[in-house]
Scaffold this active site. Structure first.
Site, PDB file in Angstrom:
ATOM      1  N   LYS A  11       0.840  -1.202   0.000  1.00 55.87           N
ATOM      2  CA  LYS A  11       0.000   0.000   0.000  1.00 55.87           C
ATOM      3  C   LYS A  11       0.879   1.257   0.000  1.00 55.87           C
ATOM      4  O   LYS A  11       2.102   1.171   0.213  1.00 55.87           O
ATOM      5  CB  LYS A  11      -0.921  -0.045   1.224  1.00 55.87           C
ATOM      6  CG  LYS A  11      -1.896  -1.236   1.221  1.00 55.87           C
ATOM      7  CD  LYS A  11      -2.821  -1.209   2.443  1.00 55.87           C
ATOM      8  CE  LYS A  11      -3.806  -2.359   2.423  1.00 55.87           C
ATOM      9  NZ  LYS A  11      -4.778  -2.287   3.562  1.00 55.87           N
ATOM     10  N   TYR A  51     -12.146  -3.243  -3.767  1.00 55.21           N
ATOM     11  CA  TYR A  51     -12.723  -3.248  -2.414  1.00 55.21           C
ATOM     12  C   TYR A  51     -14.255  -3.271  -2.454  1.00 55.21           C
ATOM     13  O   TYR A  51     -14.899  -2.699  -1.573  1.00 55.21           O
ATOM     14  CB  TYR A  51     -12.221  -2.036  -1.632  1.00 55.21           C
ATOM     15  CG  TYR A  51     -10.808  -2.184  -1.087  1.00 55.21           C
ATOM     16  CD1 TYR A  51     -10.452  -3.273  -0.282  1.00 55.21           C
ATOM     17  CD2 TYR A  51      -9.834  -1.220  -1.342  1.00 55.21           C
ATOM     18  CE1 TYR A  51      -9.159  -3.401   0.227  1.00 55.21           C
ATOM     19  CE2 TYR A  51      -8.539  -1.344  -0.821  1.00 55.21           C
ATOM     20  CZ  TYR A  51      -8.215  -2.441  -0.036  1.00 55.21           C
ATOM     21  OH  TYR A  51      -6.946  -2.554   0.484  1.00 55.21           O
ATOM     22  N   PHE A  59     -15.323   3.153   6.901  1.00 54.95           N
ATOM     23  CA  PHE A  59     -13.924   3.419   6.576  1.00 54.95           C
ATOM     24  C   PHE A  59     -13.663   3.384   5.069  1.00 54.95           C
ATOM     25  O   PHE A  59     -12.517   3.524   4.646  1.00 54.95           O
ATOM     26  CB  PHE A  59     -12.989   2.434   7.297  1.00 54.95           C
ATOM     27  CG  PHE A  59     -13.214   0.979   6.950  1.00 54.95           C
ATOM     28  CD1 PHE A  59     -12.620   0.403   5.837  1.00 54.95           C
ATOM     29  CD2 PHE A  59     -14.035   0.178   7.750  1.00 54.95           C
ATOM     30  CE1 PHE A  59     -12.833  -0.935   5.520  1.00 54.95           C
ATOM     31  CE2 PHE A  59     -14.247  -1.163   7.434  1.00 54.95           C
ATOM     32  CZ  PHE A  59     -13.650  -1.716   6.313  1.00 54.95           C
ATOM     33  N   ARG A  87      -1.379 -14.343   4.183  1.00 59.54           N
ATOM     34  CA  ARG A  87      -2.200 -13.694   5.233  1.00 59.54           C
ATOM     35  C   ARG A  87      -1.527 -13.882   6.592  1.00 59.54           C
ATOM     36  O   ARG A  87      -1.577 -13.007   7.456  1.00 59.54           O
ATOM     37  CB  ARG A  87      -3.611 -14.282   5.251  1.00 59.54           C
ATOM     38  CG  ARG A  87      -4.391 -14.093   3.950  1.00 59.54           C
ATOM     39  CD  ARG A  87      -5.160 -12.836   3.849  1.00 59.54           C
ATOM     40  NE  ARG A  87      -6.167 -12.673   4.855  1.00 59.54           N
ATOM     41  CZ  ARG A  87      -6.970 -11.601   4.906  1.00 59.54           C
ATOM     42  NH1 ARG A  87      -6.833 -10.622   4.011  1.00 59.54           N
ATOM     43  NH2 ARG A  87      -7.875 -11.497   5.838  1.00 59.54           N
ATOM     44  N   THR A  93      -5.316  -7.451  10.691  1.00 62.97           N
ATOM     45  CA  THR A  93      -5.629  -6.185  10.021  1.00 62.97           C
ATOM     46  C   THR A  93      -5.181  -4.981  10.848  1.00 62.97           C
ATOM     47  O   THR A  93      -4.633  -4.022  10.312  1.00 62.97           O
ATOM     48  CB  THR A  93      -7.150  -6.107   9.761  1.00 62.97           C
ATOM     49  OG1 THR A  93      -7.549  -7.260   9.021  1.00 62.97           O
ATOM     50  CG2 THR A  93      -7.517  -4.850   9.001  1.00 62.97           C
ATOM     51  N   ARG A 104       2.791  -6.599   9.415  1.00 66.62           N
ATOM     52  CA  ARG A 104       2.064  -5.519  10.093  1.00 66.62           C
ATOM     53  C   ARG A 104       2.504  -5.380  11.548  1.00 66.62           C
ATOM     54  O   ARG A 104       2.616  -4.269  12.073  1.00 66.62           O
ATOM     55  CB  ARG A 104       0.566  -5.782   9.994  1.00 66.62           C
ATOM     56  CG  ARG A 104       0.008  -5.615   8.572  1.00 66.62           C
ATOM     57  CD  ARG A 104      -1.339  -6.273   8.409  1.00 66.62           C
ATOM     58  NE  ARG A 104      -2.017  -5.923   7.158  1.00 66.62           N
ATOM     59  CZ  ARG A 104      -3.149  -6.493   6.764  1.00 66.62           C
ATOM     60  NH1 ARG A 104      -3.735  -7.436   7.502  1.00 66.62           N
ATOM     61  NH2 ARG A 104      -3.715  -6.133   5.625  1.00 66.62           N
ATOM     62  N   ASN A 118      -1.847  -0.256   7.095  1.00 72.84           N
ATOM     63  CA  ASN A 118      -1.234  -1.526   7.517  1.00 72.84           C
ATOM     64  C   ASN A 118      -0.367  -2.183   6.441  1.00 72.84           C
ATOM     65  O   ASN A 118      -0.200  -3.397   6.429  1.00 72.84           O
ATOM     66  CB  ASN A 118      -2.323  -2.472   8.026  1.00 72.84           C
ATOM     67  CG  ASN A 118      -3.422  -2.671   6.999  1.00 72.84           C
ATOM     68  OD1 ASN A 118      -3.265  -2.280   5.841  1.00 72.84           O
ATOM     69  ND2 ASN A 118      -4.506  -3.298   7.398  1.00 72.84           N
ATOM     70  N   HIS A 121      -1.823  -5.666   1.439  1.00 75.42           N
ATOM     71  CA  HIS A 121      -3.077  -6.393   1.196  1.00 75.42           C
ATOM     72  C   HIS A 121      -2.715  -7.783   0.713  1.00 75.42           C
ATOM     73  O   HIS A 121      -1.739  -7.947  -0.026  1.00 75.42           O
ATOM     74  CB  HIS A 121      -3.893  -5.685   0.107  1.00 75.42           C
ATOM     75  CG  HIS A 121      -4.994  -6.559  -0.455  1.00 75.42           C
ATOM     76  ND1 HIS A 121      -6.229  -6.654   0.148  1.00 75.42           N
ATOM     77  CD2 HIS A 121      -5.009  -7.414  -1.510  1.00 75.42           C
ATOM     78  CE1 HIS A 121      -6.971  -7.535  -0.540  1.00 75.42           C
ATOM     79  NE2 HIS A 121      -6.259  -8.009  -1.551  1.00 75.42           N
TER      80      HIS A 121
HETATM   81  P1  IDP Z   1      -7.550  -7.134   5.396  1.00 76.40           P
HETATM   82  O1  IDP Z   1      -6.733  -6.120   4.624  1.00 76.40           O
HETATM   83  O2  IDP Z   1      -6.812  -7.617   6.617  1.00 76.40           O
HETATM   84  O3  IDP Z   1      -8.092  -8.253   4.539  1.00 76.40           O
HETATM   85  P2  IDP Z   1     -10.233  -5.990   5.332  1.00 76.40           P
HETATM   86  O4  IDP Z   1     -11.274  -6.267   6.359  1.00 76.40           O
HETATM   87  O5  IDP Z   1     -10.391  -6.632   3.983  1.00 76.40           O
HETATM   88  O6  IDP Z   1      -8.802  -6.341   5.976  1.00 76.40           O
HETATM   89  O7  IDP Z   1     -10.186  -4.404   5.153  1.00 76.40           O
HETATM   90  C1  IDP Z   1      -9.516  -3.803   4.081  1.00 76.40           C
HETATM   91  C2  IDP Z   1      -8.666  -2.675   4.620  1.00 76.40           C
HETATM   92  O8  IDP Z   1      -9.528  -1.638   5.143  1.00 76.40           O
HETATM   93  C3  IDP Z   1      -7.772  -3.047   5.797  1.00 76.40           C
HETATM   94  O9  IDP Z   1      -6.540  -3.625   5.399  1.00 76.40           O
HETATM   95  C4  IDP Z   1      -7.585  -1.727   6.488  1.00 76.40           C
HETATM   96  O10 IDP Z   1      -6.635  -0.910   5.799  1.00 76.40           O
HETATM   97  C5  IDP Z   1      -8.962  -1.095   6.327  1.00 76.40           C
HETATM   98  N1  IDP Z   1      -9.877  -1.405   7.438  1.00 76.40           N
HETATM   99  C6  IDP Z   1     -10.562  -2.562   7.650  1.00 76.40           C
HETATM  100  N2  IDP Z   1     -11.343  -2.503   8.737  1.00 76.40           N
HETATM  101  C7  IDP Z   1     -11.163  -1.264   9.241  1.00 76.40           C
HETATM  102  C8  IDP Z   1     -11.724  -0.587  10.389  1.00 76.40           C
HETATM  103  O11 IDP Z   1     -12.538  -1.120  11.147  1.00 76.40           O
HETATM  104  N3  IDP Z   1     -11.294   0.686  10.600  1.00 76.40           N
HETATM  105  C9  IDP Z   1     -10.400   1.312   9.789  1.00 76.40           C
HETATM  106  N4  IDP Z   1      -9.869   0.721   8.692  1.00 76.40           N
HETATM  107  C10 IDP Z   1     -10.238  -0.558   8.426  1.00 76.40           C
HETATM  108 MG    MG Z   2      -9.427  -8.089   2.920  1.00 77.94          MG
END
Ligand code: IDP
Ligand code: MG
Length: 139
Positions: A11, A51, A59, A87, A93, A104, A118, A121
């Site tokens: 990212k 996404y 968010f 993963r 996350t 992370r 973070n 992806h």
């Molecule tokens: P992942 O990247 O671990 O698969 P996802 O749930 O797919 O997580 O969410 C996509 C991205 O959106 C995350 O990597 C993070 O940058 C952001 N994100 C996810 N959930 C939240 C949240 O509750 N608050 C703020 N940002 C979030």
């Molecule tokens: Mg995801």
């Protein structure tokens, strides 16, 4: 049995901090193959496809703004169980609680922003991987 593939993104925070090599090193050190690498500037339309599951969440807008804040690096990695394996390398996350030893957990922290920054992806299923690879490597 064909080798599994996953779509990984470094990212904008990872590119800005000079962590592209570190991320690729960890993928290679784990033993996965790097099949393709591409640097690009994402736009809103591409991110809405990528996404799709998050459109409408609180968010989502900050996520899109963050993901457009600089170049990203898209990677296709392959190997048996690479989706699950990356993963695991990436960690949880939320970088504050991501385990030490993960990308992370070692390299990211809470920045006080609406979206969690973070670094990476990784696709979460074979269906997501196939869909996401087509988005970032359309050729
Ligand atoms: P992942 O990247 O671990 O698969 P996802 O749930 O797919 O997580 O969410 C996509 C991205 O959106 C995350 O990597 C993070 O940058 C952001 N994100 C996810 N959930 C939240 C949240 O509750 N608050 C703020 N940002 C979030
Ligand atoms: Mg995801």
């Amino acid at each position: 049995m064909s080798t599994e593939k996953t779509l990984i993104l470094v990212k904008p925070d990872g590119v800005r901090r000079g962590l592209v090599g570190e991320v690729i090193s960890r993928i290679e050190a784990k033993g996965y193959a790097i099949d393709a690498v591409r640097m690009l500037q994402a736009d809103a339309a591409l991110l809405e496809k990528h996404y799709a599951e998050h459109v409408g969440k609180p968010f989502y807008e900050p996520l899109v703004e963050f993901m457009m804040s600089g170049p990203i690096v898209a990677i296709i990695a392959s190997g048996n169980r690479v989706i699950e394996g990356f993963r695991s390398l990436a960690g949880a996350t939320d970088p504050t609680v991501a385990a030490p030893g993960t990308i992370r957990g070692d390299l990211a922290r809470d920045q006080g922003t609406k979206v969690m920054q973070n670094l990476v992806h990784g696709s979460d299923s074979p269906e997501s991987a196939a869909r996401e690879i087509k988005i970032f490597f359309p050729q």
